[in-house]
Every structure is written in C-alpha cells, then in structure tokens.
Write an enzyme that holds these catalytic residues in place. Structure first.
Site, PDB file in Angstrom:
ATOM      1  N   ALA A  29     -13.260   6.842 -20.587  1.00  0.00           N
ATOM      2  CA  ALA A  29     -13.973   7.821 -19.759  1.00  0.00           C
ATOM      3  C   ALA A  29     -13.453   9.239 -20.005  1.00  0.00           C
ATOM      4  CB  ALA A  29     -13.815   7.456 -18.288  1.00  0.00           C
ATOM      5  N   VAL A  39     -10.222   4.345  -4.306  1.00  0.00           N
ATOM      6  CA  VAL A  39      -9.652   4.756  -3.021  1.00  0.00           C
ATOM      7  C   VAL A  39      -8.641   5.891  -3.200  1.00  0.00           C
ATOM      8  CG1 VAL A  39     -10.038   2.494  -1.972  1.00  0.00           C
ATOM      9  CG2 VAL A  39      -7.846   2.961  -3.099  1.00  0.00           C
ATOM     10  N   ASP A  40      -8.337   6.229  -4.480  1.00  0.00           N
ATOM     11  CA  ASP A  40      -7.456   7.386  -4.696  1.00  0.00           C
ATOM     12  C   ASP A  40      -8.266   8.664  -4.441  1.00  0.00           C
ATOM     13  OD1 ASP A  40      -8.754   8.393  -7.130  1.00  0.00           O
ATOM     14  OD2 ASP A  40      -7.923   6.655  -8.150  1.00  0.00           O
ATOM     15  N   TYR A  79       0.832  -1.217   0.000  1.00  0.00           N
ATOM     16  CA  TYR A  79       0.000   0.000   0.000  1.00  0.00           C
ATOM     17  C   TYR A  79       0.862   1.262   0.000  1.00  0.00           C
ATOM     18  CZ  TYR A  79      -4.487  -2.318   0.124  1.00  0.00           C
ATOM     19  OH  TYR A  79      -5.594  -3.039  -0.233  1.00  0.00           O
ATOM     20  N   HIS A  88     -15.306   2.559  -0.796  1.00  0.00           N
ATOM     21  CA  HIS A  88     -14.242   1.631  -0.400  1.00  0.00           C
ATOM     22  C   HIS A  88     -13.112   2.310   0.362  1.00  0.00           C
ATOM     23  CE1 HIS A  88     -15.634  -1.351  -3.778  1.00  0.00           C
ATOM     24  NE2 HIS A  88     -16.439  -1.345  -2.724  1.00  0.00           N
ATOM     25  N   CYS A 112      -6.524   2.313  12.693  1.00  0.00           N
ATOM     26  CA  CYS A 112      -6.088   1.263  13.626  1.00  0.00           C
ATOM     27  C   CYS A 112      -6.721  -0.069  13.209  1.00  0.00           C
ATOM     28  CB  CYS A 112      -6.519   1.648  15.040  1.00  0.00           C
ATOM     29  SG  CYS A 112      -6.310   0.313  16.240  1.00  0.00           S
ATOM     30  N   ASN A 121     -17.746   2.415 -20.648  1.00  0.00           N
ATOM     31  CA  ASN A 121     -16.709   1.429 -20.346  1.00  0.00           C
ATOM     32  C   ASN A 121     -16.087   0.982 -21.660  1.00  0.00           C
ATOM     33  OD1 ASN A 121     -15.253  -0.989 -19.449  1.00  0.00           O
ATOM     34  ND2 ASN A 121     -16.505  -0.843 -17.599  1.00  0.00           N
ATOM     35  N   GLN A 139     -15.924   3.919  -6.146  1.00  0.00           N
ATOM     36  CA  GLN A 139     -15.285   2.760  -5.516  1.00  0.00           C
ATOM     37  C   GLN A 139     -13.786   3.008  -5.389  1.00  0.00           C
ATOM     38  OE1 GLN A 139     -16.951  -1.105  -7.430  1.00  0.00           O
ATOM     39  NE2 GLN A 139     -17.399   0.549  -8.862  1.00  0.00           N
ATOM     40  N   GLY A 185     -16.366   3.134 -15.951  1.00  0.00           N
ATOM     41  CA  GLY A 185     -15.068   2.512 -15.674  1.00  0.00           C
ATOM     42  C   GLY A 185     -15.081   1.536 -14.519  1.00  0.00           C
TER      43      GLY A 185
HETATM   44  C1  BJW Z   1     -12.192   1.883 -18.589  1.00  0.00           C
HETATM   45  C2  BJW Z   1     -11.018   2.526 -18.900  1.00  0.00           C
HETATM   46  C3  BJW Z   1     -11.168   3.797 -19.432  1.00  0.00           C
HETATM   47  C4  BJW Z   1     -10.437   0.674 -18.115  1.00  0.00           C
HETATM   48  N1  BJW Z   1     -12.383   4.304 -19.608  1.00  0.00           N
HETATM   49  N2  BJW Z   1     -13.394   2.387 -18.777  1.00  0.00           N
HETATM   50  C5  BJW Z   1     -23.010 -10.384  -3.520  1.00  0.00           C
HETATM   51  C6  BJW Z   1     -22.698 -11.347  -4.469  1.00  0.00           C
HETATM   52  C7  BJW Z   1     -21.422 -11.916  -4.510  1.00  0.00           C
HETATM   53  C8  BJW Z   1     -20.430 -11.542  -3.604  1.00  0.00           C
HETATM   54  C9  BJW Z   1     -20.739 -10.582  -2.680  1.00  0.00           C
HETATM   55  C10 BJW Z   1     -22.007 -10.020  -2.634  1.00  0.00           C
HETATM   56  N3  BJW Z   1     -22.025  -9.089  -1.641  1.00  0.00           N
HETATM   57  C11 BJW Z   1     -20.786  -9.051  -1.065  1.00  0.00           C
HETATM   58  C12 BJW Z   1     -19.988  -9.958  -1.677  1.00  0.00           C
HETATM   59  C13 BJW Z   1     -18.551 -10.231  -1.337  1.00  0.00           C
HETATM   60  C14 BJW Z   1     -17.588  -9.238  -1.964  1.00  0.00           C
HETATM   61  C15 BJW Z   1     -17.752  -9.258  -3.475  1.00  0.00           C
HETATM   62  O1  BJW Z   1     -18.370  -8.406  -4.095  1.00  0.00           O
HETATM   63  N4  BJW Z   1     -17.127 -10.235  -4.108  1.00  0.00           N
HETATM   64  C16 BJW Z   1     -17.192 -10.379  -5.564  1.00  0.00           C
HETATM   65  C17 BJW Z   1     -15.828 -10.050  -6.163  1.00  0.00           C
HETATM   66  C18 BJW Z   1     -17.629 -11.769  -5.882  1.00  0.00           C
HETATM   67  N5  BJW Z   1     -17.803  -7.894  -1.440  1.00  0.00           N
HETATM   68  C19 BJW Z   1     -17.251  -7.517  -0.306  1.00  0.00           C
HETATM   69  O2  BJW Z   1     -16.563  -8.279   0.364  1.00  0.00           O
HETATM   70  C20 BJW Z   1     -17.520  -6.107   0.153  1.00  0.00           C
HETATM   71  N6  BJW Z   1     -17.972  -6.149   1.504  1.00  0.00           N
HETATM   72  C21 BJW Z   1     -19.231  -6.534   1.814  1.00  0.00           C
HETATM   73  O3  BJW Z   1     -20.091  -6.696   0.982  1.00  0.00           O
HETATM   74  O4  BJW Z   1     -19.432  -6.718   3.176  1.00  0.00           O
HETATM   75  C22 BJW Z   1     -20.560  -7.483   3.567  1.00  0.00           C
HETATM   76  C23 BJW Z   1     -20.391  -8.934   3.072  1.00  0.00           C
HETATM   77  C24 BJW Z   1     -19.173  -9.562   3.183  1.00  0.00           C
HETATM   78  C25 BJW Z   1     -18.996 -10.877   2.716  1.00  0.00           C
HETATM   79  C26 BJW Z   1     -20.072 -11.551   2.121  1.00  0.00           C
HETATM   80  C27 BJW Z   1     -21.300 -10.899   2.006  1.00  0.00           C
HETATM   81  C28 BJW Z   1     -21.462  -9.576   2.493  1.00  0.00           C
HETATM   82  C29 BJW Z   1     -16.215  -5.303   0.166  1.00  0.00           C
HETATM   83  C30 BJW Z   1     -15.635  -5.097  -1.179  1.00  0.00           C
HETATM   84  C31 BJW Z   1     -14.290  -4.378  -1.049  1.00  0.00           C
HETATM   85  C32 BJW Z   1     -13.575  -4.223  -2.387  1.00  0.00           C
HETATM   86  N7  BJW Z   1     -12.240  -3.793  -2.148  1.00  0.00           N
HETATM   87  C33 BJW Z   1     -11.400  -3.479  -3.302  1.00  0.00           C
HETATM   88  C34 BJW Z   1      -9.987  -3.115  -2.796  1.00  0.00           C
HETATM   89  C35 BJW Z   1      -9.969  -1.736  -2.156  1.00  0.00           C
HETATM   90  C36 BJW Z   1      -8.650  -1.430  -1.565  1.00  0.00           C
HETATM   91  C37 BJW Z   1      -7.532  -1.350  -2.568  1.00  0.00           C
HETATM   92  O5  BJW Z   1      -7.553  -0.507  -3.480  1.00  0.00           O
HETATM   93  O6  BJW Z   1      -6.586  -2.109  -2.433  1.00  0.00           O
HETATM   94  O7  BJW Z   1     -11.986  -2.390  -4.034  1.00  0.00           O
HETATM   95  S1  BJW Z   1     -11.303  -4.794  -4.513  1.00  0.00           S
HETATM   96  C38 BJW Z   1     -11.301  -3.729  -5.898  1.00  0.00           C
HETATM   97  O8  BJW Z   1     -12.481  -3.970  -6.704  1.00  0.00           O
HETATM   98  C39 BJW Z   1     -11.417  -2.296  -5.355  1.00  0.00           C
HETATM   99  C40 BJW Z   1     -12.375  -1.680  -6.335  1.00  0.00           C
HETATM  100  O9  BJW Z   1     -12.982  -0.538  -5.768  1.00  0.00           O
HETATM  101  C41 BJW Z   1     -13.315  -2.809  -6.639  1.00  0.00           C
HETATM  102  C42 BJW Z   1     -14.058  -2.661  -7.941  1.00  0.00           C
HETATM  103  O10 BJW Z   1     -13.171  -2.652  -9.032  1.00  0.00           O
HETATM  104  P1  BJW Z   1     -13.441  -1.677 -10.259  1.00  0.00           P
HETATM  105  O11 BJW Z   1     -13.319  -0.275  -9.833  1.00  0.00           O
HETATM  106  O12 BJW Z   1     -14.679  -2.075 -10.937  1.00  0.00           O
HETATM  107  O13 BJW Z   1     -12.142  -1.973 -11.172  1.00  0.00           O
HETATM  108  P2  BJW Z   1     -11.893  -3.169 -12.197  1.00  0.00           P
HETATM  109  O14 BJW Z   1     -10.433  -3.240 -12.436  1.00  0.00           O
HETATM  110  O15 BJW Z   1     -12.562  -4.398 -11.787  1.00  0.00           O
HETATM  111  O16 BJW Z   1     -12.612  -2.668 -13.539  1.00  0.00           O
HETATM  112  C43 BJW Z   1     -12.134  -1.553 -14.276  1.00  0.00           C
HETATM  113  C44 BJW Z   1     -13.102  -1.316 -15.433  1.00  0.00           C
HETATM  114  O17 BJW Z   1     -12.723  -0.125 -16.092  1.00  0.00           O
HETATM  115  C45 BJW Z   1     -13.098  -2.433 -16.489  1.00  0.00           C
HETATM  116  O18 BJW Z   1     -14.438  -2.802 -16.767  1.00  0.00           O
HETATM  117  C46 BJW Z   1     -12.445  -1.784 -17.716  1.00  0.00           C
HETATM  118  O19 BJW Z   1     -12.992  -2.250 -18.955  1.00  0.00           O
HETATM  119  C47 BJW Z   1     -12.780  -0.346 -17.489  1.00  0.00           C
HETATM  120  N8  BJW Z   1     -11.823   0.597 -18.037  1.00  0.00           N
HETATM  121  N9  BJW Z   1      -9.959   1.662 -18.565  1.00  0.00           N
HETATM  122  C48 BJW Z   1     -13.483   3.528 -19.267  1.00  0.00           C
HETATM  123  N10 BJW Z   1     -10.067   4.498 -19.767  1.00  0.00           N
END
Ligand code: BJW
Length: 242
Positions: A233, A102-103, A67, A118, A126, A215, A100, A189
């Site tokens: 975007a 974190v930046d 991180y 997020h 802590c 997207n 979503q 995105g």
């Molecule tokens: C462009 C582009 C350009 C590129 N122009 N486009 C229901 C169903 C199934 C599972 C669950 C559910 N509810 C909860 C869950 C569990 C879990 C989950 O969702 N799992 C799935 C993966 C299956 N969720 C959680 O655990 C969440 N907590 C929660 O729900 O608590 C209660 C609970 C817990 C457990 C079970 C049930 C309930 C917490 C989620 C935390 C996510 N954390 C992260 C890391 C953050 C810290 C860090 O940065 O290190 O967050 S993971 C990561 O993914 C980060 C992001 O915010 C998040 C989403 O990613 P994002 O932003 O969509 O990025 P990408 O890379 O996936 O996509 C980029 C897109 O951009 C692509 O589509 C490209 O095509 C596009 N793109 N360039 C336009 N120029």
C-alpha cells in the site's frame, strides 16, 4: 493500460471514492496485521481469549494488559506513505475513508472524517454502559483494568469492537451510504474476511461502482475486482497520486 495507470485514470475521473482500509495499510508502520501466517496477531494469540466479550469476562487483566502493550506500540509508530497518500487524496477528490483499523494513523496523517468501523484502541469505555472513560480517570484509578466511573460492576475496556459485538451504528450507516453512492471503491490491505466491513465493496459494485483491490495477496474479493494491484500500500497509493 497497466493496472496502476488504469486505476490512476479512474481516480481522476471518479465523482466519489470509497476507500476501505485494513491492517495491511499500517503494516509498513511496523504494526502487526491479524492474519499473517507468521507475524499476525492471530498466529501468536487466540482471538477467542483476547478479542471477544467472553474472553474479557473470563480474564479482564489478561485482555487489558494485551491492549496496553498494543497501545504503547501504536503510540510509538508513525503514519507511513500509504496514510499520507490517502490524506492527500482527500484534498483532491470526494473521498469517504472507511477503516477497520483501530490505530489512529489515518487521523495523525491528516485524513479528515475517518469512518472507524471497529472503534479506537486509544479510547477506553465502560464494559457495562459503553460510555467513554477519560484519561484523567484512568490515571487516578490504577488497576488492570481500572474500575468504571459509570457502573458499579463496570470495568474499563478498550474502545474497540470485538467479535460478536455490533459495529457503531452511525459509522456503519455512513459507510453503507458511501458504498451506495460511490463510483469507485478501493479495498486496501484487508483480508476481507471480517463482516460487515468485507461486504462494502460488493455493495458498491451492485450499485455500479468500479472496484479495485490493493493487497500483497489474493483475498475472497479478488475475483470481483475490476483492477488489482499486487503492491505494498505504501508504494501503490503514493504512485497513484504522482
Ligand atoms: C498488505 C500489506 C501491505 C499486508 N500492503 N497489503 C457474515 C458471515 C460470516 C460471519 C459474520 C458475518 N457477519 C458477522 C459475522 C461474525 C464476525 C465475522 O466477520 N467473522 C468472520 C471472521 C467469520 N463479525 C463480527 O462479529 C462483527 N460484528 C458483527 O457483525 O455484529 C453483528 C453479528 C454478530 C455475530 C454474528 C452475526 C452478526 C465484529 C467484527 C469485529 C472485528 N474485530 C477485530 C479486532 C478489533 C480490535 C483489535 O484490534 O484487537 O478487528 S478482528 C480483526 O480483523 C480487526 C480487523 O479490523 C479485522 C479485519 O482484519 P484486516 O484489517 O483485514 O487484517 P488482516 O490481518 O486480516 O489482513 C491484512 C491484509 O493486508 C492481508 O490481506 C495482507 O495480504 C495485506 N497486507 N501487508 C498491502 N504492506
């Protein structure tokens, strides 16, 4: 009408716009997305080791260093035209910006009241109490990670939401209230794989909102979209305001 003109017209008419952003919005600032097959963070690192409470318990130094490297990269990055366009849009219309990411690039572009689902990578908390830890404390207490001022067993950890952790309740409440109230929802995105964030467009649609996706690729939400823009975007968002 072409999709860009259609979405621009919808934006002009909308009463309340919800924009959900993901890592793709910061990609044009040079910040890696998570799930790109080549350059995505999860193609190069294991989420289980680096973005879960279990991973942090197993090897806090590894997680802290990872991180710290990402923090340095984000600090050196600048907002891109997508961030600037969303900041400008907030001056023209009622906008709820839910991210979503974190930046801090939306905030640095001037977007007011960003709803961060997020957490914030630049903040430290802590590991036991989740209370914030100040930069002064961290500077005075070196360590990988430094100890927490709030609990004898606590360590500093990044102020982000890891898999399996609850999202900040206030942010989630605000985001869901905006989804219920908006008449236009834009997902920009995001791969729409991570919940509960990915459920917001569907929630808005169920209340009758128009749903648009910006997207480079299709996502699980695409089939529910009324308007789809397959453009970066940083191109599509400024063009919508032109
Ligand atoms: C462009 C582009 C350009 C590129 N122009 N486009 C229901 C169903 C199934 C599972 C669950 C559910 N509810 C909860 C869950 C569990 C879990 C989950 O969702 N799992 C799935 C993966 C299956 N969720 C959680 O655990 C969440 N907590 C929660 O729900 O608590 C209660 C609970 C817990 C457990 C079970 C049930 C309930 C917490 C989620 C935390 C996510 N954390 C992260 C890391 C953050 C810290 C860090 O940065 O290190 O967050 S993971 C990561 O993914 C980060 C992001 O915010 C998040 C989403 O990613 P994002 O932003 O969509 O990025 P990408 O890379 O996936 O996509 C980029 C897109 O951009 C692509 O589509 C490209 O095509 C596009 N793109 N360039 C336009 N120029």
């Amino acid at each position: 009408m072409d999709p860009l003109s259609e979405l621009a017209a919808r934006l002009r008419q909308a009463r309340h716009v919800l924009v959900l952003t993901g890592a793709g919005v910061s990609a044009e600032s040079g910040i890696a997305t998570f799930r790109d097959a080549q350059t995505g963070l999860w193609a190069r690192y294991r989420a289980e080791d680096l973005a879960t409470p279990e991973g942090f318990r197993r090897d806090p130094a590894l997680v802290w260093r990872w991180y710290q490297a990402r923090r340095a990269q984000i600090a050196a990055a600048a907002p891109n035209p997508a961030h600037h366009a969303l900041a400008a849009l907030a001056a023209q219309t009622r906008l709820s910006l839910v991210t979503q990411n974190v930046d801090d690039l939306h905030q640095r572009a001037g977007s007011p009241a960003v709803i961060c689902l997020h957490g914030a990578i630049m903040r430290s908390i802590c590991s036991v109490t989740r209370l914030p830890i100040s930069a002064q404390w961290l500077a005075a207490h070196p360590g990988e990670p430094p100890p927490s001022p709030h609990h004898a067993q606590g360590l500093a950890r990044p102020g982000v939401v890891w898999f399996g952790e609850n999202l900040p309740q206030e942010a989630l409440d605000l985001a869901e209230a905006a989804a219920r109230d908006c008449d236009l929802v834009l997902a920009v995105g995001t791969s729409a794989l991570v919940y509960p964030a990915a459920g917001l467009p569907e929630l808005a649609k169920r209340q009758g909102a128009c749903f648009a996706e910006i997207n480079l690729e299709a996502t699980p939400l695409t089939r529910r979209a009324d308007i789809v823009l397959r453009q970066p975007a940083g191109v599509a968002l400024p063009a919508l305001l032109a």
